[in-house]
Design a protein around this motif. Structure first.
Motif, PDB file in Angstrom:
ATOM      1  N   THR A   1     -29.115  -7.128 -70.417  1.00 23.25           N
ATOM      2  CA  THR A   1     -27.750  -7.539 -70.759  1.00 23.25           C
ATOM      3  C   THR A   1     -27.474  -8.964 -70.293  1.00 23.25           C
ATOM      4  O   THR A   1     -28.133  -9.485 -69.397  1.00 23.25           O
ATOM      5  CB  THR A   1     -26.714  -6.608 -70.110  1.00 23.25           C
ATOM      6  OG1 THR A   1     -26.874  -6.653 -68.678  1.00 23.25           O
ATOM      7  CG2 THR A   1     -26.898  -5.179 -70.593  1.00 23.25           C
ATOM      8  N   PHE A   2     -26.475  -9.585 -70.907  1.00 22.84           N
ATOM      9  CA  PHE A   2     -26.010 -10.902 -70.486  1.00 22.84           C
ATOM     10  C   PHE A   2     -24.714 -10.793 -69.691  1.00 22.84           C
ATOM     11  O   PHE A   2     -24.443 -11.597 -68.826  1.00 22.84           O
ATOM     12  CB  PHE A   2     -25.787 -11.805 -71.697  1.00 22.84           C
ATOM     13  CG  PHE A   2     -25.274 -13.165 -71.339  1.00 22.84           C
ATOM     14  CD1 PHE A   2     -23.963 -13.526 -71.611  1.00 22.84           C
ATOM     15  CD2 PHE A   2     -26.090 -14.088 -70.711  1.00 22.84           C
ATOM     16  CE1 PHE A   2     -23.483 -14.779 -71.261  1.00 22.84           C
ATOM     17  CE2 PHE A   2     -25.613 -15.346 -70.354  1.00 22.84           C
ATOM     18  CZ  PHE A   2     -24.299 -15.689 -70.639  1.00 22.84           C
ATOM     19  N   ARG A   3     -23.896  -9.781 -69.989  1.00 24.92           N
ATOM     20  CA  ARG A   3     -22.616  -9.536 -69.322  1.00 24.92           C
ATOM     21  C   ARG A   3     -21.690 -10.758 -69.427  1.00 24.92           C
ATOM     22  O   ARG A   3     -21.330 -11.387 -68.424  1.00 24.92           O
ATOM     23  CB  ARG A   3     -22.834  -9.146 -67.860  1.00 24.92           C
ATOM     24  CG  ARG A   3     -23.741  -7.922 -67.715  1.00 24.92           C
ATOM     25  CD  ARG A   3     -24.028  -7.570 -66.281  1.00 24.92           C
ATOM     26  NE  ARG A   3     -25.118  -6.594 -66.192  1.00 24.92           N
ATOM     27  CZ  ARG A   3     -25.648  -6.133 -65.058  1.00 24.92           C
ATOM     28  NH1 ARG A   3     -25.170  -6.556 -63.898  1.00 24.92           N
ATOM     29  NH2 ARG A   3     -26.640  -5.278 -65.080  1.00 24.92           N
ATOM     30  N   PRO A   4     -21.318 -11.104 -70.654  1.00 27.03           N
ATOM     31  CA  PRO A   4     -20.550 -12.337 -70.883  1.00 27.03           C
ATOM     32  C   PRO A   4     -19.192 -12.376 -70.213  1.00 27.03           C
ATOM     33  O   PRO A   4     -18.702 -13.452 -69.874  1.00 27.03           O
ATOM     34  CB  PRO A   4     -20.405 -12.359 -72.412  1.00 27.03           C
ATOM     35  CG  PRO A   4     -20.500 -10.919 -72.820  1.00 27.03           C
ATOM     36  CD  PRO A   4     -21.505 -10.325 -71.889  1.00 27.03           C
ATOM     37  N   ASP A   5     -18.559 -11.209 -70.013  1.00 30.91           N
ATOM     38  CA  ASP A   5     -17.207 -11.190 -69.478  1.00 30.91           C
ATOM     39  C   ASP A   5     -17.148 -11.079 -67.961  1.00 30.91           C
ATOM     40  O   ASP A   5     -16.054 -11.038 -67.391  1.00 30.91           O
ATOM     41  CB  ASP A   5     -16.416 -10.037 -70.108  1.00 30.91           C
ATOM     42  CG  ASP A   5     -16.236 -10.222 -71.604  1.00 30.91           C
ATOM     43  OD1 ASP A   5     -16.253  -9.220 -72.341  1.00 30.91           O
ATOM     44  OD2 ASP A   5     -16.098 -11.375 -72.045  1.00 30.91           O
ATOM     45  N   GLU A   6     -18.317 -11.029 -67.303  1.00 29.78           N
ATOM     46  CA  GLU A   6     -18.307 -11.000 -65.838  1.00 29.78           C
ATOM     47  C   GLU A   6     -18.083 -12.410 -65.310  1.00 29.78           C
ATOM     48  O   GLU A   6     -18.565 -13.391 -65.878  1.00 29.78           O
ATOM     49  CB  GLU A   6     -19.631 -10.446 -65.297  1.00 29.78           C
ATOM     50  CG  GLU A   6     -19.756  -8.946 -65.406  1.00 29.78           C
ATOM     51  CD  GLU A   6     -20.896  -8.390 -64.576  1.00 29.78           C
ATOM     52  OE1 GLU A   6     -21.139  -7.186 -64.662  1.00 29.78           O
ATOM     53  OE2 GLU A   6     -21.524  -9.175 -63.829  1.00 29.78           O
ATOM     54  N   ASP A   7     -17.347 -12.528 -64.232  1.00 25.50           N
ATOM     55  CA  ASP A   7     -17.113 -13.839 -63.635  1.00 25.50           C
ATOM     56  C   ASP A   7     -18.414 -14.391 -63.083  1.00 25.50           C
ATOM     57  O   ASP A   7     -19.165 -13.686 -62.408  1.00 25.50           O
ATOM     58  CB  ASP A   7     -16.072 -13.728 -62.513  1.00 25.50           C
ATOM     59  CG  ASP A   7     -14.710 -13.306 -63.031  1.00 25.50           C
ATOM     60  OD1 ASP A   7     -14.041 -12.525 -62.342  1.00 25.50           O
ATOM     61  OD2 ASP A   7     -14.331 -13.739 -64.124  1.00 25.50           O
ATOM     62  N   VAL A   8     -18.690 -15.648 -63.368  1.00 27.63           N
ATOM     63  CA  VAL A   8     -19.913 -16.268 -62.875  1.00 27.63           C
ATOM     64  C   VAL A   8     -19.768 -16.571 -61.388  1.00 27.63           C
ATOM     65  O   VAL A   8     -18.700 -16.977 -60.919  1.00 27.63           O
ATOM     66  CB  VAL A   8     -20.228 -17.550 -63.680  1.00 27.63           C
ATOM     67  CG1 VAL A   8     -19.240 -18.659 -63.368  1.00 27.63           C
ATOM     68  CG2 VAL A   8     -21.658 -18.026 -63.414  1.00 27.63           C
TER      69      VAL A   8
END
Length: 302
Positions: A216-223
């Protein structure tokens, strides 16, 4: 709450506040009560905890959305966290406890991949006056790397997601380099917004970003600050062997995979510590921090 949140047992206290005077301004509309969550130990959880709040969805209009916020006791303001509405509930994951509530907020337009017309030489946002990153944010916006919201704000202290930062980073490298046919995909590619897909795909092809072990890339997780620093150093093609001693007060907390990047970023002036000279590797990066580090990267690569 998942298991193994911390070492040993702990006590959890949930308090529904009956009075919000002094902490909720008249300009903000509550969709839920304010709950204060407390735990009997210091620090953050090892794993995220899921919060589910009942909300009064009927109070939302066509131009409004629900958003969960936590109360920043130090600065006396509410800061939004990543989450989503599910019918009459709002769901979010957090790593710390404090006061939480769900508010009605104005809907924001998604970031534009490319401005339809050239940006003016100087871009002014209505919430930057006196902010420590004001000048660099304005300069970066003028270059078309970052953009604000429809209400004229930039929200400098709001956390930035992995997808948002990847778009900003790729724009900084070369806006025209985003290849929509790079062929790199993740198992959760359908969760990556259309406005970010080509940039994420190209960044993955160039090995600037990588996914997780589950694909997964998890685009909506805070970096996190560690992730952001590693991505910038990879994009800059700076050798992680070019660093020096890590003088941050919490250097021992920086994961091994990020130590080389942190050292190089410190040496070349891309990254600086937070209050107390902490690198805060697991801390969530803000829009202001991300913008300033990108500007420093550009200045270094001139």
């Amino acid at each position: 709450m998942p298991t193994d949140l911390t070492e040993g047992n702990f006590k959890l206290t949930i308090h529904k506040m009956t009075s919000t005077a002094g902490i909720v301004p008249d300009s903000m509309t509550l969709l839920s009560p304010v709950f204060e969550l407390l735990k009997s130990f210091d620090g953050s959880f090892k794993k995220p905890v899921t919060l589910r709040f009942k909300i009064q969805a009927k109070l939302l209009g066509a131009d409004r959305r629900a958003g969960m916020f936590y109360y920043d006791e130090t600065n006396g303001k509410w800061i939004e966290v990543e989450g989503h509405a599910e019918n009459d509930e709002f769901v979010a994951t957090v790593h710390h406890f404090t006061k939480f509530a769900v508010f009605s907020v104005a809907k924001e337009a998604p970031p534009q991949v490319k401005p339809e017309k050239p940006l003016p030489p100087v871009v002014h946002f209505n919430d930057l006056k006196g902010h420590w990153a004001e000048v660099m944010i304005q300069e970066t916006a003028a270059k078309g790397i970052v953009s604000g919201y429809d209400d004229g704000s930039f929200k400098p202290d709001q956390f930035i997601t992995r997808a948002e930062f990847t778009v900003m980073l790729m724009r900084a490298l070369a806006p025209e380099a985003a290849d929509p046919n790079s062929g790199v995909s993740f198992t959760d590619s359908d969760k990556i917004g259309i406005w970010a897909q080509r940039y994420v795909s190209e960044a993955a092809r160039l090995h600037v970003v990588s996914g997780y072990a589950d694909g997964t890339f998890r685009p909506d997780e805070d970096v996190t600050r560690a992730e952001m620093t590693a991505m910038i150093i990879r994009a800059s093609k700076i050798s992680t062997d070019e660093g020096g001693p890590l003088s941050f007060s919490d250097a021992n907390e920086i994961p091994d995979w990020a130590k080389g990047a942190a050292a190089a970023a410190l040496r070349w002036g891309i990254a600086q510590g937070r209050t107390g000279n902490e690198f805060a590797p697991d801390g969530k990066a803000t829009r202001a921090e991300a913008t300033v580090m990108l500007m420093r990267m550009l200045q270094l690569n001139k």
